[in-house]
Scaffold this active site. Sequence first.
Site, PDB file in Angstrom:
ATOM      1  N   THR A 213       0.856  -1.197   0.000  1.00  0.00           N
ATOM      2  CA  THR A 213       0.000   0.000   0.000  1.00  0.00           C
ATOM      3  C   THR A 213       0.882   1.234   0.000  1.00  0.00           C
ATOM      4  OG1 THR A 213      -1.985   0.929   0.989  1.00  0.00           O
ATOM      5  CG2 THR A 213      -0.204   0.381   2.497  1.00  0.00           C
TER       6      THR A 213
ATOM      7  N   GLY B 248      -4.140   7.413   8.460  1.00  0.00           N
ATOM      8  CA  GLY B 248      -3.905   6.475   7.368  1.00  0.00           C
ATOM      9  C   GLY B 248      -3.094   5.321   7.902  1.00  0.00           C
TER      10      GLY B 248
ATOM     11  N   SER C 157       4.833   0.474   0.489  1.00  0.00           N
ATOM     12  CA  SER C 157       5.783   0.089  -0.553  1.00  0.00           C
ATOM     13  C   SER C 157       6.040   1.205  -1.558  1.00  0.00           C
ATOM     14  CB  SER C 157       5.280  -1.156  -1.282  1.00  0.00           C
ATOM     15  OG  SER C 157       4.026  -0.921  -1.868  1.00  0.00           O
TER      16      SER C 157
END
Length: 180
Positions: A7, A50, A129
């Site tokens: 993600t 997040g 990533s």
Amino acid sequence: MEPIHGTTILAVHKDGETAIAGDGQVTFGDTVMKHGAVKVRKLEGEVLVGFAGAVADALTLLEKFEEQLEIAKGSLKRAAVETVKLWRTDRILRQLEAMLIVADAQEILLLSGTGEVIAPDEPLVAVGSGAPYALAAAKALLRETALGAAEIAEKALKIAAEIDLYTNGQATVLRVGGGA
């Protein structure tokens, strides 16, 4: 803690506005399982979160952060510090593999399971990533354009998706401050 793969989450602060963007891709190994997952949330008190990492772990940590935010009466930094202390000292929570970005209209913080609460030097931070690509794109856009925080976050995430296999271009972007 190993870098979180699969993600990309990016937070940007500019001109009194903070935006957080997360891509929607969920992968299992090297297979895309879902394209439209939502990995960013807006909490009460105009706080954005997040998360990257194992979803169940991230949601558990998000719940702990929300509890600490309530106890801290909306103080982002105090809630972040208390969450990380709990994360590092609780035998079960210590095993959770995730990272959180928390932000309000004034600041952005990165929370890690290794005990850090990091306020970045520049008004942006990314995890996952695609983080290096999103961060590089966001830095360039922040320095060289008149775009607002939300536009920078969205464009930078889309640039990261062009490079990182585990990031897609379906961004969810939330914002606080700046007349949001």
